[in-house]
Design a protein around this motif. Sequence first.
Motif, PDB file in Angstrom:
ATOM      1  N   LEU A 144       0.821  -1.205   0.000  1.00 10.88           N
ATOM      2  CA  LEU A 144       0.000   0.000   0.000  1.00 10.88           C
ATOM      3  C   LEU A 144       0.855   1.255   0.000  1.00 10.88           C
ATOM      4  N   TRP A 147       2.357   1.711  -3.439  1.00 11.83           N
ATOM      5  CA  TRP A 147       1.317   2.150  -4.371  1.00 11.83           C
ATOM      6  C   TRP A 147       0.971   3.614  -4.177  1.00 11.83           C
ATOM      7  N   ARG A 148       0.813   4.035  -2.927  1.00 10.81           N
ATOM      8  CA  ARG A 148       0.344   5.392  -2.670  1.00 10.81           C
ATOM      9  C   ARG A 148       1.420   6.436  -2.922  1.00 10.81           C
ATOM     10  N   TRP A 149       2.664   6.152  -2.486  1.00  8.14           N
ATOM     11  CA  TRP A 149       3.690   7.187  -2.504  1.00  8.14           C
ATOM     12  C   TRP A 149       4.660   7.081  -3.686  1.00  8.14           C
ATOM     13  N   VAL A 152       1.542   5.790  -7.781  1.00  6.95           N
ATOM     14  CA  VAL A 152       0.527   6.753  -8.199  1.00  6.95           C
ATOM     15  C   VAL A 152       1.147   8.030  -8.744  1.00  6.95           C
TER      16      VAL A 152
END
Length: 288
Positions: A144, A147-149, A152
């Motif tokens: 996660l 993926w987020r930092w 994306v």
Amino acid sequence: MDLEKQPARGREPEGCLVVALRLPVRIVVFVLVVPVRMVWDALVVAGRFLRDAVLRPLGRVLAWPVVALGRYVLVPLGRALAWLGNALVVVPLVWLYRYVLTPLGKAVAVALAWLYARVLTPFGHAVMWVLVPLGRVLLVLPALAVWRWVLVPVGRALVVVAREVGDALGHAWRVAGRISLAVGQALGTLFRWILVEPVRWLWRTVLTPVGHVVRDVVLRPVAAVARGVGRAAREALAGARESVRQARADFRRMLFGEPERVEPAARREPPGRETRTLGSSTTALTKD
């Protein structure tokens, strides 16, 4: 040439990075696309000329032999090969599938279903009950975070770059098409003024008057002389034929003499006033 493009309605406000990236990308893409577009247009023109001047007449010439070859050779051969393939391949495969593979597949499916229900499912439940908390800490949370930092932002940047490159390609392709059209028109005009117009002027100003002069001064007198010579030759030939005919007649009279003249047969009725008439009572037979 305007390489900038106004932002479309409804699009989100663009940042400084996008604006700074757009102009260099469009310049580079434009420089790369112009030769490709010109080569593409030249190939299109050459392909159309080749299609209209070579391939269509050649296709019309070769149509009948190809149709005859397909109808009388390839179709019977294909039917024979299809029948042979059906007899040697399809029928044995159908028999193998129906009587060997289908029963075997059903047995394997039953065995796998029993293995999944009785062995793998309980074992998987036990493993998941042990590994779920540990897997969450070791796998899910780091995934996660990545993926987020990481993914994306990088994906957004790649989307912006891809969008700008696509817009630049489309804009450069359209502008290159206009440039290619202008270059083609210029080359056509240059070809017309260098070759077509001088040839037309030479034909109209020099060759046509010279042709008329040659026709009036040379060809027509020559044709008249040729007609006179032909007429004289025909008359001479007719005279020669008449001379030969007369010579043959003289030679025949010298060898065989004059031919005997046949006297005309006496007519039954006298000529002239002695002829029988319908209004007279006397006839040539009763007259003294």
